[in-house]
Design an enzyme around this catalytic site. Structure first.
Site, PDB file in Angstrom:
ATOM      1  CG  HIS A   1      -2.069  -0.973   1.084  1.00 48.38           C
ATOM      2  ND1 HIS A   1      -3.046  -0.885   0.113  1.00 48.38           N
ATOM      3  CD2 HIS A   1      -2.367  -2.075   1.801  1.00 48.38           C
ATOM      4  CE1 HIS A   1      -3.899  -1.884   0.246  1.00 48.38           C
ATOM      5  NE2 HIS A   1      -3.504  -2.633   1.255  1.00 48.38           N
TER       6      HIS A   1
ATOM      7  CD  GLU B   1      -4.453  -8.747   4.141  1.00 48.57           C
ATOM      8  OE1 GLU B   1      -4.713  -7.541   4.307  1.00 48.57           O
ATOM      9  OE2 GLU B   1      -3.698  -9.173   3.241  1.00 48.57           O
TER      10      GLU B   1
ATOM     11  NE  ARG C   1       1.472  -4.852   3.572  1.00 43.65           N
ATOM     12  CZ  ARG C   1       0.298  -4.364   4.001  1.00 43.65           C
ATOM     13  NH1 ARG C   1      -0.570  -5.183   4.595  1.00 43.65           N
ATOM     14  NH2 ARG C   1       0.018  -3.086   3.885  1.00 43.65           N
TER      15      ARG C   1
ATOM     16  CG  ASP D   1      -7.731  -5.842   3.340  1.00 51.25           C
ATOM     17  OD1 ASP D   1      -8.384  -5.414   2.382  1.00 51.25           O
ATOM     18  OD2 ASP D   1      -6.578  -5.459   3.592  1.00 51.25           O
TER      19      ASP D   1
END
Length: 250
Positions: free
Chosen positions: A33, A141, A58, A167
């Site tokens: 993100h 998630e 990540r 999520d």
């Protein structure tokens, strides 16, 4: 040992270096993100290496075997894989991080992870111990994945499960409401299942929620982002300044 971490989303080696010296146990360099590319990840790995907070990277999304190989080659020792839905996905992820015959990772010698093979013994030691020194964390998630979180995390080679409440809430039709009781029920159910299976488990939460999570068995928690800390601090300064102006004699 229970560990506290923070998300590093600013793509800034200086910010990451400061976080690494802050007393945190770990920090997450985010490629999913945040607009990090492999060059900015490398710069942040360099920046973090003298601090005490361990950097976790990540990856952006679905398993990208060449990207995983490159991240390992530049010295990332802990990888977080988002949106993992099944044990089958976990097995594919682990395979991407292992050299043959245990996996499909390509072989390179002159890389940062081996100190560029300047010493033959360092290279031999890396090849023999790389898998043992790597943390593979899978991120669960969705509600469906949360219900099999222990199975996902029990795959050989998976180090831990990280539960993503935002999520998870969205998958339940509760976008933006991770604190909703139904979401929390799924979250804590997954934590208890992982703990019962002997799978280390962590999540993202507010500081206020940390004690309950630790009591439930979570062993590592992310409590925010560096961008969130900066903006909260700036808002506080602005608010206090305006209050001082209003309180000052005319």
């Amino acid at each position: 040992k229970e560990q506290v971490g923070l998300w590093a989303s600013a793509c800034s080696p200086i910010a990451t270096e400061a976080l690494a010296h802050s007393g945190l146990d770990w920090l997450c360099i985010d490629m999913e993100h945040a607009p990090n590319r492999i060059e900015s990840v490398l710069a942040q790995l360099h920046a973090a290496q003298l601090g005490s907070a361990h950097p976790v990277v990540r990856v952006p999304g679905e398993l990208d075997v060449p990207l995983v190989k490159r991240l390992l080659d530049i010295g990332a020792q802990s990888l977080l894989f988002p949106m993992v839905e099944s044990a089958e996905q976990s097995r594919a992820i682990v395979s991407a991080t292992r050299y043959p015959p245990a996996g499909i990772r390509g072989v390179m010698s002159t890389m940062r992870a081996t100190s560029y093979a300047t010493e033959p013994e360092v290279l031999r030691r890396y090849y023999s111990s790389a898998a043992d020194e790597l943390a593979v964390v899978v991120q669960v998630e969705s509600a469906a994945a949360a219900r099999v979180a222990a199975e996902i995390g029990a795959v050989d080679g998976v180090s831990a499960v990280f539960l993503g409440p935002a999520d998870l809430a969205a998958s339940m039709g509760l976008l933006g409401r991770p604190d909703h009781p139904d979401v929390q029920r799924e979250l804590y159910g997954a934590i208890r299942a992982c703990v019962g299976a002997g799978v280390p488990v962590g999540t993202f939460a507010s500081e206020a929620a940390v004690p309950d999570l630790l009591r439930a068995g979570a062993s590592f928690v992310a409590v925010g982002t560096e961008i969130g800390l900066v903006t909260a601090g700036a808002r506080g300064i602005a608010q206090r300044f305006r209050e001082a102006v209003e309180a000052a004699p005319a």
